[in-house]
Design a protein around this motif. Sequence first.
Motif, PDB file in Angstrom:
ATOM      1  N   GLY A   1      13.163  -3.039 -63.703  1.00  0.00           N
ATOM      2  CA  GLY A   1      13.981  -1.951 -63.169  1.00  0.00           C
ATOM      3  C   GLY A   1      13.286  -1.192 -62.062  1.00  0.00           C
ATOM      4  O   GLY A   1      13.901  -0.834 -61.050  1.00  0.00           O
TER       5      GLY A   1
ATOM      6  N   THR B   1      21.484   4.562 -59.414  1.00  0.00           N
ATOM      7  CA  THR B   1      20.166   4.167 -59.916  1.00  0.00           C
ATOM      8  C   THR B   1      20.084   4.360 -61.427  1.00  0.00           C
ATOM      9  O   THR B   1      19.651   3.461 -62.165  1.00  0.00           O
TER      10      THR B   1
ATOM     11  N   CYS C   1      21.080  -0.074 -64.925  1.00  0.00           N
ATOM     12  CA  CYS C   1      20.290  -0.847 -65.903  1.00  0.00           C
ATOM     13  C   CYS C   1      18.827  -0.948 -65.482  1.00  0.00           C
ATOM     14  O   CYS C   1      18.181  -1.989 -65.649  1.00  0.00           O
ATOM     15  N   VAL C   2      18.332   0.128 -64.911  1.00  0.00           N
ATOM     16  CA  VAL C   2      16.934   0.170 -64.486  1.00  0.00           C
ATOM     17  C   VAL C   2      16.021   0.461 -65.667  1.00  0.00           C
ATOM     18  O   VAL C   2      14.981  -0.178 -65.841  1.00  0.00           O
ATOM     19  N   TYR C   3      16.410   1.407 -66.511  1.00  0.00           N
ATOM     20  CA  TYR C   3      15.562   1.850 -67.614  1.00  0.00           C
ATOM     21  C   TYR C   3      15.981   1.241 -68.949  1.00  0.00           C
ATOM     22  O   TYR C   3      15.421   1.609 -69.991  1.00  0.00           O
TER      23      TYR C   3
ATOM     24  N   SER D   1      18.562  -5.446 -61.072  1.00  0.00           N
ATOM     25  CA  SER D   1      17.688  -5.217 -62.222  1.00  0.00           C
ATOM     26  C   SER D   1      17.729  -6.388 -63.199  1.00  0.00           C
ATOM     27  O   SER D   1      16.681  -6.868 -63.674  1.00  0.00           O
ATOM     28  N   GLU D   2      18.940  -6.878 -63.488  1.00  0.00           N
ATOM     29  CA  GLU D   2      19.077  -7.977 -64.431  1.00  0.00           C
ATOM     30  C   GLU D   2      18.501  -9.280 -63.874  1.00  0.00           C
ATOM     31  O   GLU D   2      17.938 -10.092 -64.612  1.00  0.00           O
TER      32      GLU D   2
ATOM     33  N   ARG E   1      14.850  -8.976 -64.215  1.00  0.00           N
ATOM     34  CA  ARG E   1      14.521  -9.046 -65.643  1.00  0.00           C
ATOM     35  C   ARG E   1      14.564 -10.487 -66.139  1.00  0.00           C
ATOM     36  O   ARG E   1      13.730 -10.903 -66.959  1.00  0.00           O
TER      37      ARG E   1
END
Length: 325
Positions: free
Chosen positions: A129, A250, A254-256, A281-282, A285
Motif C-alpha cells: 500500500g 488514498t 486498500c492501502v492500509y 495496491s492489490e 500486494r
Amino acid sequence: MNSLETGNRDQGSGIRNQEPGNSGQESETANSPTRDFRAAEPNSLPLLENLAHLVREIHLGAGIFIKSFLGLYLRDLRVLSREFLPFILRVGMQPLLFLFVFTFILPRMASGNPMAAAGVDFGTILLPGLMAVAIMFSGIAAVALPLSSEFGITREIDDRVMCPLPLWAVALEKVCFSAMQSIIAALLVIPMAYYVPAVPVRAHVANWFLFALVLVLASLLAGSLGLVIGSTVNPKQIGLVFSIIVVPITFLGCVYYPWAYLEKIRWLQFGVLFNPIVYMSEGLRAAVTPSIAHMPWWAILIALVFFTAALGRWGLKGFLGRVLS
C-alpha cells in the motif's frame, strides 16, 4: 542560270516558310499531355525506388520524433538531477513516517501491533500500500503541479509545444517522465520497510515479470491521473483537489488493508472498485506479498489497463483543449 538561281531561291524560301510550321508543331507536341508523359517517363522512378523513397521519409520522420521526444525527456531529467535531494525527500518522507509510527512505535507500545490482522504483521500488509501511495503522489505531483504553472499567465507550455512533436506526444512525454519518478519512489519504500519496522516484513517476489508489469502500469496510471488533474483543474484549485479527491481515494484505496478484508462491509467492498488506487495496491500486494489475500492477477491487470487508457484519453483531451485555447 537565271532560271536556276530563281529555282534555288524559291526552294530556300519554301524551306524557310516550313520552319515556323515545324516549330509550332514541335511546341504543340511539347505542350501536349502525351509529350509530357513521354518526356517524364525516362526520368520517373520505378515502383521499388518510390517505395524505398517513402520508407526513407518515414524513417526520417521517426528519427526526428524519437530525437525530439528524447530531447524533452533528457531536459526534464536534467532539471530533476539538479533537484534530486528535494525529490527524494518529497517521495520518501510520507512512507518513512508511516512505517516509523505504525511499524516501529506501535509494536513497542503494546505486546503487538493492534493493526495486525489474521496473524500477519501490519508492516507486511502496509508495504504494497505504501508503494502504491508513493507511486500515486509522485505521479500526480510530477504532472499536475508543473502543468498548473505552465498553463498559467506566463504560458510556459508554449515553449514546450514548439518542438517538432505532435501535441499528444508532448503530453505522453510528461506521463512517461512521471512514471519514471513513480517507479523510483516505489522502489525507495522497499529498503525503508526492511530496516524501519520492529518486526521484519515478510516480502517475497515470486513473479518478477508480474511485479515489473504492475509497477509500470501503476506508474502510467498515476501519471495519467496527474494529466487529468493538471489539464482540467484551475491552477488555483490544485490544493483543493488534493484535499477532496486525492486524500479520500488514498484512504479508500486498500492501502492500509487488503481488499479481501472488506468482505464484512459488502457495500464498501464493491464501492471501492471504482477507485483506481485499489488495483495499484492489490497488484503490488499480489506481486510483493503473495501470501496475503488479494484480487486475481488477471482482474488487476485488466483494471489497470482500463483506467490508464480512460484517464489518459481524458487527460489528453483536456491537455489539447488548454494548449489550443
